[in-house]
Every structure is written in structure tokens, then in C-alpha cells.
Design an enzyme around this catalytic site. Structure first.
Site, PDB file in Angstrom:
ATOM      1  N   ASP A 113       0.842  -1.205   0.000  1.00 53.66           N
ATOM      2  CA  ASP A 113       0.000   0.000   0.000  1.00 53.66           C
ATOM      3  C   ASP A 113       0.873   1.249   0.000  1.00 53.66           C
ATOM      4  OD1 ASP A 113      -2.023  -1.775   0.594  1.00 53.66           O
ATOM      5  OD2 ASP A 113      -1.908  -1.339   2.752  1.00 53.66           O
TER       6      ASP A 113
HETATM    7  N1  URA Z   1      -1.051  -6.007   3.871  1.00 48.55           N
HETATM    8  C1  URA Z   1      -1.506  -4.734   3.900  1.00 48.55           C
HETATM    9  O1  URA Z   1      -2.526  -4.438   4.516  1.00 48.55           O
HETATM   10  N2  URA Z   1      -0.814  -3.800   3.244  1.00 48.55           N
HETATM   11  C2  URA Z   1       0.325  -4.052   2.561  1.00 48.55           C
HETATM   12  O2  URA Z   1       0.921  -3.131   1.988  1.00 48.55           O
HETATM   13  C3  URA Z   1       0.771  -5.379   2.548  1.00 48.55           C
HETATM   14  C4  URA Z   1       0.064  -6.334   3.213  1.00 48.55           C
END
Ligand code: URA
Length: 233
Positions: free
Chosen positions: A106
Site C-alpha cells: 500500500d
Molecule cells: N497487507 C496490507 O494491509 N498492506 C500491505 O501493503 C501489505 C500487506
């Protein structure tokens, strides 16, 4: 890849016509894997063999590059900038090859991200059947009790589907390490939210055998053949 006659290969590469290529070969100007080839009709594997004409190596072997980046916050794992997201992870890497992020982190997540132009590696890591382990460091705003950790460990229902069990280690009052073997969208954030503990910060610290190590945010390094071999294994 199919073997191809050396003269054909040279003409495909725009070096010479086939007849001229034959003359280069007969004249002793062409080497394959360091050995001068003068006989006609020799076949080569364009993926594996190193062809040189008059000492210039041809771009025969695809140049595979795989790097590990410590992704900073605010960058997205996309190849396209938008008004909303002008910072893309490939901006952080200065290499001539076009490389792509392997899976996603993310925008607000930091930590280990692989980028590569090697499609087989991508499959080995993100295909669900590979069940590649990914380890994250998670911090919360408030201390997390063992009850919530047990729920995370046994799997959590997201959109009616239960996530796979995870391994969780408590590393501080409001801090855990969690190992996932699947990669649903925003999985860590969603499962933590579901058990009542929204994530404050999230960092990926390992993919399979590869650890983030001492890379600082925004830094990257090229992986060794050995590390790539382990990731593919
Ligand atoms: N899980 C998440 O919530 N975000 C990420 O970036 C990776 C795994």
C-alpha cells in the site's frame, strides 16, 4: 528458446545480411562463448550463448535484473503516475532496464519490495499456489491483548472468506510480527481492523528467505544470483 543458425541470428540482430554474416563467420570475426566459429551451419541458443562480432558482444542474453527496495511511505506500486499519486516506486530506481514491482505494498506501507523484469520470479512469489511467506512488522495505537493475537493466528473472515492461519509474535505491547502465506488486498490492515486493532504503521521485513536487512527507506540494491535462486526455490 529454439536454437537458431548463427548467420540467421546475426541478420536478425541487424548486423549483416545472411550472406555478409557468412563472410564474417568465415573471416574468423565471430565468436560464440569466447570461441571463434568458422564453420557454417552452427546453431546457437540466443538466450544462453554469448555472441561477439569483432569483439563487440551482442545483446543476446536478456539482461534480467532484480532489486530489493525499501519502499518509503507515499509511493505507489504502479507504473503510471496520476494527479493523486505522482510518486511511483520506479522513480526511486535508476536503472536502464524497465522493471516492475512484484506484487504490491500500500501507499502507506514501508519496507521490502522486489522489482524485476524476470517473469518467472514474479510467478514464484505472487502466485497463490506458491504460498510464499511474507513477514510484516505491525504497530498499533494501543496495546494488543493475546485474545486478539489468537484470532489473527487462527484466520479471520474477510468478505465471507476465511484467511489462512498466520504466525504471530508479540514484540512489544503494541507491536507484532505477522507471517502471511497469501496476499489479499490490504490483508494485514483488514484482518487487524477486523479483530479491533487498526494498524498504525506497517512495514514488510521479509519475503521468503530474503530479509529487508539494513536498507534505509528509499534505498535499493541488486540481488545476487544466489538470492534470486533462493527466491525461485
Ligand atoms: N497487507 C496490507 O494491509 N498492506 C500491505 O501493503 C501489505 C500487506
Amino acid at each position: 528458446m529454439e536454437p537458431v543458425r548463427l548467420n540467421k541470428y546475426l541478420s536478425q540482430q541487424g548486423i549483416a545480411s545472411r550472406r555478409e554474416a557468412d563472410r564474417l563467420i568465415q573471416g574468423g570475426l565471430v565468436k560464440v562463448n569466447g570461441k571463434t566459429i568458422q564453420e557454417m551451419g552452427v546453431k546457437i541458443d540466443p538466450e544462453k550463448d554469448k555472441v561477439e562480432v569483432d569483439h563487440f558482444q551482442m545483446k543476446s542474453k536478456k539482461n534480467y535484473v532484480t532489486i530489493a527496495l525499501n519502499k518509503p511511505k507515499g509511493y505507489v506500486c504502479s507504473m503510471k503516475k496520476t494527479k493523486l499519486d505522482p510518486n511511483i516506486v520506479t522513480d526511486l530506481v535508476d536503472l536502464p532496464e524497465r522493471i516492475y514491482p512484484v506484487g504490491r505494498l500500500d501507499k502507506e506501507t514501508t519496507g521490502l519490495l522486489l522489482l524485476t523484469n524476470d517473469g518467472t520470479l514474479v510467478n514464484q512469489i505472487i502466485h497463490p499456489s506458491s504460498e510464499s511467506e511474507k513477514e510484516y512488522e505491525v504497530t498499533f495505537n494501543t496495546p494488543i491483548p493475546m485474545g486478539a493475537i489468537k484470532k489473527l493466528e487462527s484466520g479471520v473472515k474477510l468478505n465471507g472468506e476465511k484467511t489462512l492461519p498466520t504466525r504471530v509474535k508479540k514484540t512489544g505491547p503494541a507491536k507484532i510480527r505477522i507471517i502471511l502465506k497469501e496476499g489479499k488486498n490490504r490483508q494485514v490492515r483488514r484482518i487487524c481492523q477486523k479483530v479491533g486493532f487498526p494498524v498504525k504503521s506497517l512495514k514488510r521485513i521479509r519475503i521468503k528467505s530474503l530479509k529487508l536487512g539494513s536498507l534505509k527507506q528509499g534505498e535499493w540494491r541488486q540481488l545476487s544470483e544466489e538470492e534470486i535462486g533462493e527466491l525461485k526455490g
